[in-house]
Design a protein around this motif. Structure first.
Motif, PDB file in Angstrom:
ATOM      1  N   SER A 327      12.916  42.033  10.567  1.00 26.13           N
ATOM      2  CA  SER A 327      12.984  41.113   9.435  1.00 26.13           C
ATOM      3  C   SER A 327      12.841  41.870   8.108  1.00 26.13           C
ATOM      4  O   SER A 327      13.541  41.591   7.126  1.00 26.13           O
ATOM      5  CB  SER A 327      11.864  40.081   9.592  1.00 26.13           C
ATOM      6  N   ILE A 348      11.385  34.245   5.929  1.00 23.18           N
ATOM      7  CA  ILE A 348      11.136  34.495   7.358  1.00 23.18           C
ATOM      8  C   ILE A 348      10.203  35.700   7.517  1.00 23.18           C
ATOM      9  O   ILE A 348       9.261  35.671   8.318  1.00 23.18           O
ATOM     10  CB  ILE A 348      12.470  34.689   8.114  1.00 23.18           C
ATOM     11  N   GLU A 363       7.124  25.541  13.785  1.00 23.00           N
ATOM     12  CA  GLU A 363       7.358  26.772  13.005  1.00 23.00           C
ATOM     13  C   GLU A 363       8.554  27.552  13.552  1.00 23.00           C
ATOM     14  O   GLU A 363       9.369  28.077  12.801  1.00 23.00           O
ATOM     15  CB  GLU A 363       6.099  27.645  13.031  1.00 23.00           C
ATOM     16  N   ARG A 364       8.619  27.582  14.883  1.00 25.02           N
ATOM     17  CA  ARG A 364       9.753  28.284  15.504  1.00 25.02           C
ATOM     18  C   ARG A 364      11.059  27.626  15.079  1.00 25.02           C
ATOM     19  O   ARG A 364      12.025  28.286  14.721  1.00 25.02           O
ATOM     20  CB  ARG A 364       9.594  28.210  17.019  1.00 25.02           C
ATOM     21  N   ILE A 367      12.005  28.533  11.458  1.00 27.09           N
ATOM     22  CA  ILE A 367      12.641  29.864  11.342  1.00 27.09           C
ATOM     23  C   ILE A 367      14.102  29.776  11.794  1.00 27.09           C
ATOM     24  O   ILE A 367      15.008  30.294  11.140  1.00 27.09           O
ATOM     25  CB  ILE A 367      11.886  30.920  12.191  1.00 27.09           C
ATOM     26  N   LEU A 387      19.742  36.949  11.765  1.00 30.21           N
ATOM     27  CA  LEU A 387      18.726  36.264  12.574  1.00 30.21           C
ATOM     28  C   LEU A 387      18.989  36.350  14.077  1.00 30.21           C
ATOM     29  O   LEU A 387      18.238  35.780  14.867  1.00 30.21           O
ATOM     30  CB  LEU A 387      18.635  34.788  12.139  1.00 30.21           C
ATOM     31  N   SER A 391      15.978  35.197  16.409  1.00 32.98           N
ATOM     32  CA  SER A 391      16.187  33.925  17.120  1.00 32.98           C
ATOM     33  C   SER A 391      16.171  34.139  18.620  1.00 32.98           C
ATOM     34  O   SER A 391      15.603  33.337  19.369  1.00 32.98           O
ATOM     35  CB  SER A 391      17.535  33.313  16.756  1.00 32.98           C
TER      36      SER A 391
END
Ligand code: FMN
Ligand code: SF4
Length: 411
Positions: A327, A348, A363-364, A367, A387, A391
């Motif tokens: 990230s 993120i 929260e997941r 994102i 991502l 992910s």
């Protein structure tokens, strides 16, 4: 298991001992016939997107223009990828030959090779190759008495991952800030200095030279129906024998690549996951590795072959540290033009930093929703793929990443 050598076959580095067989052959052919041969081979671009090389050359060839450019992309910024460095150091004459063949085929009389700024040795090696080629008349006017004129200039990258994207790279060569252009128009229509331009990866051009040299039929005899030929695979991470391996597509499964070529995991560690195509691609778990190494099989598994960087991750790594690392890379490397890519990647990163104890389902989801928004709004591949890694880790390690303790989003 044996390596199939199509590309790494001959590695002559002394220009006085290299006869440029593919270039001489190409210069005796009509431009259209060179393009037909490369199209017939079904070679796909090795820079990550896999666009058919012959078609790209044909599109540029068909553009009516007083000037065209050929650019060799040696920026190689995708973490885990080091095959172009290998080719620039070990096979620079084959790379030069590929550049000249592509330039001849599309009708370019000027070109650039853009090499990652940190690649001191490839820059040194290739600068010398350009000088020597000029002295020997392999660059310049009337190359090998064919009437074909072409000169090549080397540009050093300045450390931005986004400059590997072909339109950012074109901006960078023009002296502008390295950020992606809106497509269309595509570079084959309006590229460097608004002229038709082909941008090809180093490995693509070296492969094209060998296709002309050995013939499309030889190339077509290797690999699978949808993934012809061979690929340079960059093996790295927690394995015993990291390095560059040239593999015929479909010859080995991902597991065999790791065990037979890579020698298995080092220090007797178990496997956590594999990143099969650089950190812009989705991860695969232990039970997903028995698939042949081809474009189509990796796509079907929900990931991608990307740049050919296979990164093996052992069981001892902390998942949130790994996600934070990736990230951070995208947060630092976004060029900032598109708001969702600039701000989304930053948000993120901070969520991951605050959530060292894991995530709630909400929260997941947050994102992943930010990821979807970035993907939809991104102008270039950096945002679109930023991502994939995170992910896929969130999906595949859902239980391990469940929140431990009652921590809210604000941390
Ligand atoms: C953020 C980003 C970085 C990229 N980095 C590289 C790179 O380092 N080298 C490369 O050849 N292609 C890279 N690409 C792909 C190029 O835009 C382009 O598709 C490629 O150079 C075309 O060559 P090919 O058709 O031979 O693959 C990158 C794309 C994006 C979006
Ligand atoms: S997607 Fe990201 S890196 Fe690409 S142009 Fe937009 S802001 Fe820049």
């Amino acid at each position: 298991m044996e390596e199939t050598l199509f590309l790494k076959r001959e590695e002559v580095k002394d220009i006085n001992n290299y006869d440029f067989p593919a270039l001489k052959k190409a210069l005796k052919m009509k431009q259209e016939d060179v393009i037909v041969e490369v199209k017939r081979s079904t070679l796909k671009g090795r820079g990550g997107a896999g666009f058919p090389t012959g078609l790209k050359w044909e599109l540029a060839f068909k553009e009516a223009a007083d000037k065209k450019y050929l650019i060799c992309n040696g920026d190689e910024g995708e973490p885990g990828t080091f095959k172009d460095r290998y080719l620039l150091e070990e096979s620079p004459l084959k790379v030069l030959e590929g550049i000249l063949i592509a330039a001849y085929a599309i009708g370019a009389d000027e070109g650039y090779i853009y090499i990652r700024g940190e690649y001191a040795k490839p820059i040194r090696v290739f600068s010398r190759v350009i000088e020597e080629a000029r002295e020997k008349g392999i660059l310049g006017e009337n190359i090998f008495g064919s009437g074909f004129n072409f000169d090549l200039y080397l540009v050093k990258g300045a450390g931005a991952y986004v400059c590997g994207d072909e339109t950012s790279l074109i901006n960078s060569i023009e002296g502008k800030r390295g950020r992606s252009r809106i497509k269309p128009p595509y570079p084959v229509e309006k590229g460097l200095f608004d002229k038709p331009t082909v941008v090809n990866n180093v490995e693509t051009l070296a492969s094209a030279a060998e296709i002309i040299n050995q013939g499309a039929d030889r190339y077509l005899s290797l690999g699978t129906e949808k993934s012809r030929g061979t690929k340079l695979v960059c093996l790295s991470g927690d394995i015993r024998n990291p390095g560059i391996y040239e593999l015929e597509f479909g010859q080995a499964t991902l597991r065999e690549i790791i065990d037979d070529f890579g020698g298995g995991l080092k220090n007797g560690s178990g496997l956590k996951f594999v990143v099969p195509g650089g950190i812009s691609t989705s991860i695969l778990l232990e039970d997903e590795l028995d698939i042949p190494y081809t474009y189509e099989d990796l796509d079907a598994a929900g990931s991608s072959l990307g740049s050919g960087a296979v990164i093996v991750v052992g069981e001892d790594h902390d998942l949130i540290d790994l996600m934070l690392n990736v990230s951070r890379f995208f947060m630092d490397e976004t060029c900032g033009t598109c708001f969702p890519c600039r701000e989304g990647n930053r948000q993120i990163y901070h969520m991951l930093k605050w959530k060292k104890n894991g995530f709630t389902a909400k929260e997941r989801q947050l994102i992943k929703d930010i990821g979807k928004t970035i993907h939809l709004a991104a102008r270039c591949g950096l945002g679109q793929t930023s991502l994939n890694f995170i992910s896929s880790v969130l999906d595949k390690f859902e239980d391990e990443l469940m929140v431990r303790g009652d921590i809210n989003v604000e941390g």
